[in-house]
Design an enzyme around this catalytic site. Structure first.
Site, PDB file in Angstrom:
ATOM      1  N   ASN A  15       0.827  -1.209   0.000  1.00 41.63           N
ATOM      2  CA  ASN A  15       0.000   0.000   0.000  1.00 41.63           C
ATOM      3  C   ASN A  15       0.861   1.260   0.000  1.00 41.63           C
ATOM      4  OD1 ASN A  15      -2.975  -0.452  -0.012  1.00 41.63           O
ATOM      5  ND2 ASN A  15      -2.505  -1.809   1.703  1.00 41.63           N
ATOM      6  N   ARG A  66       3.609  -0.284  26.225  1.00 44.63           N
ATOM      7  CA  ARG A  66       2.907   0.163  25.027  1.00 44.63           C
ATOM      8  C   ARG A  66       2.753   1.682  25.031  1.00 44.63           C
ATOM      9  NH1 ARG A  66      -0.606  -2.400  21.523  1.00 44.63           N
ATOM     10  NH2 ARG A  66      -0.571  -4.270  22.815  1.00 44.63           N
ATOM     11  N   ARG A  92       0.217  -2.429  14.796  1.00 42.12           N
ATOM     12  CA  ARG A  92       0.199  -2.133  16.222  1.00 42.12           C
ATOM     13  C   ARG A  92      -1.115  -1.444  16.556  1.00 42.12           C
ATOM     14  NH1 ARG A  92       3.323  -4.557  19.562  1.00 42.12           N
ATOM     15  NH2 ARG A  92       3.262  -2.795  20.968  1.00 42.12           N
ATOM     16  N   LEU A  94      -3.093   1.251  18.402  1.00 42.39           N
ATOM     17  CA  LEU A  94      -2.739   2.572  18.902  1.00 42.39           C
ATOM     18  C   LEU A  94      -3.631   2.942  20.081  1.00 42.39           C
ATOM     19  CD1 LEU A  94      -2.354   4.341  15.451  1.00 42.39           C
ATOM     20  CD2 LEU A  94      -0.511   3.639  16.991  1.00 42.39           C
ATOM     21  N   ASN A 108      -6.922   4.431   7.945  1.00 39.60           N
ATOM     22  CA  ASN A 108      -6.389   3.075   7.947  1.00 39.60           C
ATOM     23  C   ASN A 108      -7.119   2.264   6.889  1.00 39.60           C
ATOM     24  OD1 ASN A 108      -4.913   0.759   8.999  1.00 39.60           O
ATOM     25  ND2 ASN A 108      -6.855   0.076   9.878  1.00 39.60           N
ATOM     26  N   HIS A 110      -8.294  -1.661   6.232  1.00 38.72           N
ATOM     27  CA  HIS A 110      -8.467  -2.933   6.939  1.00 38.72           C
ATOM     28  C   HIS A 110      -8.999  -3.969   5.968  1.00 38.72           C
ATOM     29  CE1 HIS A 110      -9.111  -5.633  10.298  1.00 38.72           C
ATOM     30  NE2 HIS A 110     -10.315  -5.877   9.828  1.00 38.72           N
ATOM     31  N   SER A 137     -11.777  -2.189   3.646  1.00 40.23           N
ATOM     32  CA  SER A 137     -12.434  -0.942   4.043  1.00 40.23           C
ATOM     33  C   SER A 137     -11.391   0.101   4.410  1.00 40.23           C
ATOM     34  CB  SER A 137     -13.329  -1.175   5.276  1.00 40.23           C
ATOM     35  OG  SER A 137     -14.218  -2.260   5.108  1.00 40.23           O
ATOM     36  N   THR A 142     -10.149   5.578  15.111  1.00 42.38           N
ATOM     37  CA  THR A 142     -10.589   5.999  16.436  1.00 42.38           C
ATOM     38  C   THR A 142      -9.926   5.081  17.454  1.00 42.38           C
ATOM     39  OG1 THR A 142     -12.524   4.546  16.504  1.00 42.38           O
ATOM     40  CG2 THR A 142     -12.808   6.719  15.469  1.00 42.38           C
ATOM     41  N   ASP A 143     -10.221   5.283  18.731  1.00 41.48           N
ATOM     42  CA  ASP A 143      -9.609   4.422  19.745  1.00 41.48           C
ATOM     43  C   ASP A 143     -10.350   3.097  19.906  1.00 41.48           C
ATOM     44  OD1 ASP A 143     -11.835   5.346  21.068  1.00 41.48           O
ATOM     45  OD2 ASP A 143     -10.733   6.480  22.576  1.00 41.48           O
ATOM     46  N   GLU A 144     -11.335   2.836  19.052  1.00 41.21           N
ATOM     47  CA  GLU A 144     -11.981   1.533  18.983  1.00 41.21           C
ATOM     48  C   GLU A 144     -11.343   0.758  17.839  1.00 41.21           C
ATOM     49  OE1 GLU A 144     -16.348  -0.527  18.152  1.00 41.21           O
ATOM     50  OE2 GLU A 144     -16.151   1.650  18.166  1.00 41.21           O
ATOM     51  N   ASP A 146     -10.446  -0.922  14.732  1.00 42.41           N
ATOM     52  CA  ASP A 146     -11.123  -1.089  13.445  1.00 42.41           C
ATOM     53  C   ASP A 146     -12.577  -0.647  13.523  1.00 42.41           C
ATOM     54  OD1 ASP A 146      -8.772  -2.199  12.374  1.00 42.41           O
ATOM     55  OD2 ASP A 146      -9.321  -4.195  13.081  1.00 42.41           O
TER      56      ASP A 146
END
Length: 219
Positions: A15, A66, A92, A94, A108, A110, A137, A142-144, A146
């Protein structure tokens, strides 16, 4: 104004190569100003160095926690003053402080039709689930895991003879390498934005992710 991109990688860099090519030929009004890689021996890092892109190896194994790695990574990204942070096979998870620092300008890709098959081994999961379709996709981070709002998806049929490696290759070559440069091009042109967890395309909220019929000529 040409957008500044910081690309995060971990692996082969396919990519990354597609994004670099799209910047070079003008399909993306952007420039990759830095590549940050958490795997010092990754092929993606070797490609970036050969392409003359500023590189920053940052081995996550050299950090006690981490959170320490995330903090160092955030500083390495911020040093390049990016308009967009692009995750291109960055393996990783995040943490929330990193995501919040670059929120709304981080994308991102996925390899699944989100929200199906989050996390790792998505092609295997699709086969085990008996999915008729699989794909990829592009979403805001976000912090969730994917779980960010999706900009565009591409789908392909799953064939009875498919195995994990073959399905992964088809998703990469036929879908990922087309939709990710397009999504980044839209972002750099200001056509895609994320506000209050909603994706806006050309100023209007997306009720559903775009699909490959939205690809423009050359993508």
């Amino acid at each position: 104004m040409t957008a500044r991109l910081c690309v995060l990688v971990s692996g082969r860099g396919r990519n990354l190569r597609a994004l670099h090519a799209a910047c070079a030929d003008g399909r993306i009004d952007g420039c990759i100003t830095r590549v940050v890689c958490n795997q010092p021996q990754a092929a993606a890092l070797e490609f970036a160095e050969q392409a003359g892109i500023a590189c920053r190896p940052l081995d996550h194994r050299g950090f006690a926690t981490r959170a320490d790695f995330d903090a160092a990574l955030a500083d390495a990204v911020a040093e390049s003053q990016p308009d967009w942070v692009i995750l291109a096979g960055f393996m990783r998870v995040l943490g929330a402080p990193f995501v919040q620092r670059f929120g709304g300008r981080m994308l991102n890709i996925h390899p699944s039709l989100l929200p199906r098959h989050r996390g790792l081994h998505t092609h295997r999961s699709a086969l085990e689930a008996g999915d008729a379709e699989h794909g990829a996709s592009v979403h805001f981070v976000t912090d969730e895991l994917d779980g960010g709002p999706v900009v565009i998806q591409g789908a392909c049929r799953v064939h009875p003879e498919d195995d994990e490696a073959g399905l992964a290759e088809r998703v990469m070559s036929d879908i990922e390498l087309r939709i990710y440069p397009q999504a980044v091009a839209w972002a750099c042109a200001g056509r895609v934005q994320c506000r209050q967890s909603t994706v806006y395309f050309d100023g209007a909220p997306l009720r559903a992710p775009l699909d490959m019929t939205a690809l423009e000529e050359g993508f």
